[in-house]
Design a protein around this motif. Sequence first.
Motif, mmCIF file in Angstrom:
data_model
loop_
_atom_site.group_PDB
_atom_site.id
_atom_site.type_symbol
_atom_site.label_atom_id
_atom_site.label_comp_id
_atom_site.label_asym_id
_atom_site.label_seq_id
_atom_site.Cartn_x
_atom_site.Cartn_y
_atom_site.Cartn_z
ATOM 1 N N ILE A 202 23.660 -9.203 24.404
ATOM 2 C CA ILE A 202 23.591 -8.838 22.983
ATOM 3 C C ILE A 202 24.476 -9.775 22.161
ATOM 4 C CG2 ILE A 202 24.176 -7.048 21.293
ATOM 5 C CD1 ILE A 202 23.373 -4.980 23.411
ATOM 6 N N HIS A 203 25.642 -10.111 22.700
ATOM 7 C CA HIS A 203 26.561 -11.055 22.061
ATOM 8 C C HIS A 203 25.845 -12.380 21.797
ATOM 9 C CE1 HIS A 203 30.637 -13.112 21.729
ATOM 10 N NE2 HIS A 203 29.829 -14.129 21.964
ATOM 11 N N GLU A 204 25.202 -12.925 22.826
ATOM 12 C CA GLU A 204 24.520 -14.211 22.677
ATOM 13 C C GLU A 204 23.300 -14.103 21.773
ATOM 14 O OE1 GLU A 204 25.615 -17.102 23.567
ATOM 15 O OE2 GLU A 204 27.381 -16.176 24.462
ATOM 16 N N LEU A 205 22.587 -12.986 21.869
ATOM 17 C CA LEU A 205 21.426 -12.793 20.993
ATOM 18 C C LEU A 205 21.841 -12.724 19.525
ATOM 19 C CD1 LEU A 205 19.238 -10.262 23.014
ATOM 20 C CD2 LEU A 205 18.587 -12.580 22.315
ATOM 21 N N SER A 206 23.008 -12.148 19.271
ATOM 22 C CA SER A 206 23.504 -12.081 17.894
ATOM 23 C C SER A 206 23.698 -13.482 17.327
ATOM 24 C CB SER A 206 24.818 -11.295 17.838
ATOM 25 O OG SER A 206 24.652 -9.979 18.310
ATOM 26 N N HIS A 207 24.297 -14.365 18.142
ATOM 27 C CA HIS A 207 24.428 -15.767 17.734
ATOM 28 C C HIS A 207 23.049 -16.384 17.497
ATOM 29 C CE1 HIS A 207 28.698 -16.093 18.404
ATOM 30 N NE2 HIS A 207 28.613 -15.893 19.710
ATOM 31 N N SER A 208 22.181 -16.215 18.492
ATOM 32 C CA SER A 208 20.908 -16.943 18.520
ATOM 33 C C SER A 208 19.951 -16.513 17.413
ATOM 34 C CB SER A 208 20.238 -16.755 19.889
ATOM 35 O OG SER A 208 21.067 -17.239 20.925
ATOM 36 N N LEU A 209 19.819 -15.205 17.208
ATOM 37 C CA LEU A 209 18.882 -14.727 16.205
ATOM 38 C C LEU A 209 19.316 -15.132 14.800
ATOM 39 C CD1 LEU A 209 18.065 -11.177 17.640
ATOM 40 C CD2 LEU A 209 16.696 -13.268 17.789
ATOM 41 N N LEU A 210 20.628 -15.102 14.549
ATOM 42 C CA LEU A 210 21.115 -15.539 13.242
ATOM 43 C C LEU A 210 20.929 -17.047 13.079
ATOM 44 C CD1 LEU A 210 22.388 -14.600 10.626
ATOM 45 C CD2 LEU A 210 24.648 -14.945 11.642
ATOM 46 N N ALA A 211 21.178 -17.793 14.182
ATOM 47 C CA ALA A 211 20.965 -19.247 14.134
ATOM 48 C C ALA A 211 19.499 -19.560 13.851
ATOM 49 C CB ALA A 211 21.403 -19.883 15.452
ATOM 50 N N ASN A 212 18.595 -18.817 14.486
ATOM 51 C CA ASN A 212 17.162 -19.006 14.225
ATOM 52 C C ASN A 212 16.825 -18.779 12.762
ATOM 53 O OD1 ASN A 212 16.105 -19.862 16.636
ATOM 54 N ND2 ASN A 212 15.536 -17.843 17.364
ATOM 55 N N SER A 213 17.434 -17.757 12.166
ATOM 56 C CA SER A 213 17.157 -17.451 10.760
ATOM 57 C C SER A 213 17.651 -18.546 9.834
ATOM 58 C CB SER A 213 17.804 -16.113 10.377
ATOM 59 O OG SER A 213 19.225 -16.224 10.313
ATOM 60 N N TYR A 214 18.610 -19.361 10.312
ATOM 61 C CA TYR A 214 19.130 -20.473 9.529
ATOM 62 C C TYR A 214 18.405 -21.783 9.848
ATOM 63 C CZ TYR A 214 23.148 -17.610 8.097
ATOM 64 O OH TYR A 214 23.964 -16.635 7.555
ATOM 65 N N GLY A 215 17.378 -21.712 10.703
ATOM 66 C CA GLY A 215 16.595 -22.903 11.007
ATOM 67 C C GLY A 215 17.053 -23.674 12.221
ATOM 68 N N LEU A 216 18.026 -23.147 12.981
ATOM 69 C CA LEU A 216 18.475 -23.786 14.221
ATOM 70 C C LEU A 216 17.697 -23.177 15.382
ATOM 71 C CD1 LEU A 216 22.335 -23.854 13.642
ATOM 72 C CD2 LEU A 216 20.746 -25.764 13.423
ATOM 73 N N LYS A 217 16.765 -23.921 15.930
ATOM 74 C CA LYS A 217 15.911 -23.390 16.991
ATOM 75 C C LYS A 217 16.692 -23.279 18.294
ATOM 76 C CE LYS A 217 11.497 -24.048 19.356
ATOM 77 N NZ LYS A 217 11.179 -22.618 19.259
ATOM 78 N N ILE A 218 16.676 -22.092 18.891
ATOM 79 C CA ILE A 218 17.373 -21.845 20.159
ATOM 80 C C ILE A 218 16.386 -22.027 21.316
ATOM 81 C CG2 ILE A 218 18.697 -20.181 21.521
ATOM 82 C CD1 ILE A 218 20.113 -21.147 19.005
ATOM 83 N N GLN A 219 16.717 -22.933 22.227
ATOM 84 C CA GLN A 219 15.838 -23.189 23.378
ATOM 85 C C GLN A 219 15.840 -22.019 24.350
ATOM 86 O OE1 GLN A 219 17.183 -26.939 25.096
ATOM 87 N NE2 GLN A 219 15.290 -27.917 24.430
ATOM 88 N N ASN A 220 17.032 -21.549 24.702
ATOM 89 C CA ASN A 220 17.158 -20.466 25.677
ATOM 90 C C ASN A 220 18.577 -19.939 25.681
ATOM 91 O OD1 ASN A 220 18.826 -21.998 27.773
ATOM 92 N ND2 ASN A 220 17.000 -23.282 27.684
ATOM 93 N N ILE A 221 18.759 -18.824 26.367
ATOM 94 C CA ILE A 221 20.088 -18.254 26.604
ATOM 95 C C ILE A 221 20.277 -18.166 28.114
ATOM 96 C CG2 ILE A 221 21.537 -16.191 26.402
ATOM 97 C CD1 ILE A 221 20.153 -15.586 23.765
ATOM 98 N N THR A 222 21.412 -18.643 28.593
ATOM 99 C CA THR A 222 21.703 -18.587 30.028
ATOM 100 C C THR A 222 23.014 -17.854 30.252
ATOM 101 O OG1 THR A 222 20.585 -20.714 30.365
ATOM 102 C CG2 THR A 222 22.013 -19.924 32.142
#
Length: 398
Positions: free
Chosen positions: A65-85
């Motif tokens: 959930i911690h990493e998803l919080s980073h990633s989903l917000l980054a996606n909303s700002y136009g930073l495409k997230i490849q994956n979470i490991t």
Amino acid sequence: MSYKVATVKGIPIYVHITFLLVFLLFAFIFAISVWPYGFRYVEPPIARYILACLTALLFFVTLLIHELSHSLLANSYGLKIQNITLFFFGGISAIENPENVRNIDPSKELNIALAGPLSNIIIGAVLLAFNYFVYGSVFGVPDVTNWVTEGLTTFTANIPTMIFLLGTLNLLLGFFNILPIYPMDGGRVLRAWLAKRNTYEEATNTAVSIGKGFSVVLAVIGIFTNWWLAILALFLYISAAEEGKMFKATTILEDIVVKDIMTTEVLTVDESMPLVEFINFVFQKKHPGYPVIKNGRIVGMITVEDTRHINEAERYAFTVKDIMKEVVSVHPDATALDAFNEMGTHTVGRLVVLDSERNMVGIISRTDLMTAIYLKDNFKNKTNESQNEPQNEPQSES
């Protein structure tokens, strides 16, 4: 070695093999720790270990959930997230083009960095509040024996302990991540704040230096209190140093064009060449990888590594065409950083350089990139040293 376990909002979730080690370690610690930090006296033993494993699993769900919080917000700002490991030390959200981070508003980077720790603090506060209002204490209920005799199961009786552990760990995780130690979230928050007042490069260098300083302080505290803290501090120091080196390397590669460092005299092999002949060719030329051609056009790429899975006795039955890989290419006018990212994305050590008509004009390897970084950085340091040397003023004639 990582394994895909799920996809959330279009983001693939991977679990690294090292994750299993820390999962078992956490489960073991929970199983041998006394209340309220574990389930040591829960009987039967099988229930104790099931509860410990379940708690460890739920804790790593909160890490996700911690990493998803980073990633989903980054996606909303136009930073495409490849994956979470998920690794043994936590999680990593891989951005498709990391250099894009420096191009976004520092306020947005600050929000992205804060999203993860904030999610853990909220989870921790909610769980501990639940324990307090439902069970009368944030610690839950210590005397589980009476609960069991009243007809509740062992698992139900230990739910308060599980909630306390998850709440406490999330609060610790959230507040610890806010420490200004780069590359942790707090260090990224510090860099975003500094980037509002300085260049991105200066902000990163300052954040790395401050992160190293905090790591040293943590290590000293850990030596006198807890060796695990000292080991963690050492790991954070090394991570900060590596992040600093990586940032310097990417900054240098941004200013280099592929055509300026590529090799133009490229050795090629024909797709019909027998594999045995290719191996002898490699020994003669001493290069690990070669473009494969057919009628003068490039059709693939073959490396020494591609031949390893072929049994020596069977090599006579294969040609280069049978084991060659797809061509991974880059344009000569692309930056060296683009080439570096392509190598990382496709896990290859070299790229074929193709012009707009798909004609091969050169080849660029990871070694070429590392050499360019070394030379550029070395000459830059030499230039700075010469500029800083005091100049002798000419004496006036009398």
